[in-house]
Design a protein around this motif. Structure first.
Motif, short mmCIF file in Angstrom:
data_model
loop_
_atom_site.label_atom_id
_atom_site.label_comp_id
_atom_site.label_asym_id
_atom_site.label_seq_id
_atom_site.Cartn_x
_atom_site.Cartn_y
_atom_site.Cartn_z
N ILE A 109 -98.39 72.50 7.51
CA ILE A 109 -97.74 73.51 6.67
C ILE A 109 -96.23 73.32 6.67
O ILE A 109 -95.57 73.39 5.62
CB ILE A 109 -98.12 74.92 7.15
N GLU A 110 -95.68 73.06 7.86
CA GLU A 110 -94.24 72.87 7.95
C GLU A 110 -93.80 71.62 7.19
O GLU A 110 -92.78 71.63 6.48
CB GLU A 110 -93.83 72.76 9.43
N ASP A 115 -91.36 69.17 2.40
CA ASP A 115 -91.54 68.29 1.23
C ASP A 115 -91.34 69.06 -0.07
O ASP A 115 -90.74 68.54 -1.02
CB ASP A 115 -92.94 67.66 1.26
N LEU A 116 -91.85 70.30 -0.10
CA LEU A 116 -91.72 71.10 -1.32
C LEU A 116 -90.25 71.42 -1.60
O LEU A 116 -89.79 71.31 -2.75
CB LEU A 116 -92.52 72.38 -1.19
N ILE A 117 -89.50 71.81 -0.56
CA ILE A 117 -88.09 72.12 -0.75
C ILE A 117 -87.33 70.89 -1.23
O ILE A 117 -86.51 70.96 -2.16
CB ILE A 117 -87.49 72.66 0.56
N GLU A 282 -102.71 68.61 -2.90
CA GLU A 282 -101.65 69.10 -2.04
C GLU A 282 -100.40 69.39 -2.85
O GLU A 282 -100.13 68.75 -3.88
CB GLU A 282 -101.32 68.09 -0.94
N VAL A 283 -99.62 70.36 -2.37
CA VAL A 283 -98.38 70.72 -3.08
C VAL A 283 -97.40 69.55 -3.05
O VAL A 283 -97.13 68.98 -2.00
CB VAL A 283 -97.74 71.96 -2.42
N ALA A 284 -96.88 69.21 -4.23
CA ALA A 284 -95.84 68.19 -4.38
C ALA A 284 -96.30 66.80 -3.94
O ALA A 284 -95.48 65.95 -3.64
CB ALA A 284 -94.57 68.58 -3.60
N PHE A 285 -97.59 66.56 -3.91
CA PHE A 285 -98.05 65.21 -3.61
C PHE A 285 -97.62 64.28 -4.74
O PHE A 285 -97.72 64.63 -5.91
CB PHE A 285 -99.56 65.18 -3.45
N ARG A 286 -97.11 63.12 -4.39
CA ARG A 286 -96.52 62.18 -5.35
C ARG A 286 -95.38 62.86 -6.10
O ARG A 286 -95.29 62.81 -7.33
CB ARG A 286 -97.56 61.69 -6.36
N GLY A 287 -94.51 63.50 -5.32
CA GLY A 287 -93.44 64.26 -5.95
C GLY A 287 -92.45 63.43 -6.72
O GLY A 287 -91.91 63.88 -7.72
N GLU A 288 -92.18 62.19 -6.29
CA GLU A 288 -91.15 61.40 -6.96
C GLU A 288 -91.46 61.15 -8.42
O GLU A 288 -90.64 61.39 -9.28
CB GLU A 288 -90.93 60.08 -6.21
#
Length: 340
Positions: A109-110, A115-117, A282-288
């Motif tokens: 979670i942390e 990663d989300l921020i 998952e949240v923001a997975f592959r965010g780039e």
């Protein structure tokens, strides 16, 4: 004194033999559960005491009756000790496993929060820099011709819409995570929801020369909240369009099996690495690479939050969503309760 030393040596030898056997058992069971290790340790401890007492009692030349009493007493104590030790050992093992899982869950979670921020900061910095540059250019009258000014205004609106969608996605995700999502359930024709979503995605698909295909029949009626269900379908469609190359195909089908309805969105993206499939929601997975520009300079979907929102909304409806690779692409399947 000599007799006491002899008794001590005999008891120590018997207990040591049991300890060696227990050590060998622990070595053989080193990959087994914590409960197994605790059980062996208990048996080794009780066995060492029982062996020491039994050997010493035998060496003291007790009468058969007295020896039998001693052995029965030792066996009774050993039985109670093993039973109590095994019971509380299982509780300790379960508590240790639970604590380890809780720590691992907190670490995930942390990490997800960090990663989300980082992902959101990166995704906001680029449009904000562009907005600032265009606003300063308009303010300083660096651009003055009507065509360029109109283009700057259009791009400012597009970037503002992009950030609005991102904020909306973050708000929706926060409601899901906090359990504050309130659904107004009713009987919703799935075909109508899909039809509206296809109409909304058609311009984007046409700009990328992607064919949208929908099944002609078999559309069930589901128990759902229509706005949230529409968002699920829209996010899945836009995600499929984003990753499908030009001249590809996105197909939507539906049906029912048992007491559930299902909706499938299949694309021709070439497939997803098997190692990534479990993490896709998952949240923001592959965010780039999550934000892909569309033909009008906007964005095609909610990117790294879109599938996480799909997962949360479907789960809130009491359904489930899964993904697997098919020939030439991948297929997302949403299962929801059928309307009564």
């Amino acid at each position: 004194m000599g007799d006491l030393a002899l008794i001590f040596g005999v008891a120590l030898g018997a207990a040591g033999a049991v300890a060696l056997v227990g050590a060998g058992a622990l070595r053989l069971l080193r990959v087994r559960s914590i409960t197994s290790h605790i059980s062996v340790l208990l048996a080794m401890t009780v066995g060492a005491v029982a062996a020491g007492v039994s050997v010493v009692a035998e060496a003291m030349f007790l009468s058969p009756h007295d020896l039998e009493v001693v052995l029965i007493t030792v066996c009774a104590a050993a039985t109670v000790s093993l039973a109590v030790g095994w019971l509380f050992g299982r509780r300790l093992a379960a508590a240790a496993v639970w604590a380890d899982q809780a720590r691992e869950r907190e670490r995930r979670i942390e990490k997800g929060r960090r990663d989300l921020i980082a992902w959101v900061s990166h995704d906001l910095r680029t449009p904000l820099a562009g907005l600032r540059a265009m606003a300063e250019a308009l303010e300083d009258r660096v651009v003055a011709d009507v065509t360029t000014v109109g283009e700057y205004h259009r791009r400012i609106r597009v970037e503002a819409d992009r950030m609005t969608r991102l904020v909306d996605d973050l708000f929706e995700l926060s409601r899901i995570d906090a359990g504050a999502l309130r659904l107004s359930l009713s009987a919703v024709p799935l075909g109508d929801v899909v039809s509206d979503a296809l109409a909304g995605a058609a311009p984007l698909a046409e700009a990328r020369r992607i064919r949208l295909v929908a099944g002609e029949s078999g559309w069930p009626v589901v128990t759902a909240s229509e706005p949230e269900l529409a968002r699920v379908v829209r996010n899945l469609l836009l995600n499929a369009i984003r990753y499908t190359p030009e001249d590809g195909t996105v197909r939507v089908d539906a049906g029912h099996s048992g007491g559930d309805a299902w909706l499938a969105v299949a694309d021709t993206c070439g497939g997803i690495p098997e190692a990534d499939l479990p993490r896709l929601f998952e949240v923001a997975f592959r965010g780039e690479p999550a934000r892909t520009r569309s033909a009008d300079g906007g964005v095609e979907s909610s990117g790294g939050l879109g599938l996480a929102i799909v997962h949360g909304l479907v789960k809130a409806h009491g359904g489930r969503v899964e993904v697997h690779n098919v020939t030439g692409g991948c297929r997302f399947v949403v299962r929801l309760p059928l309307a009564a």
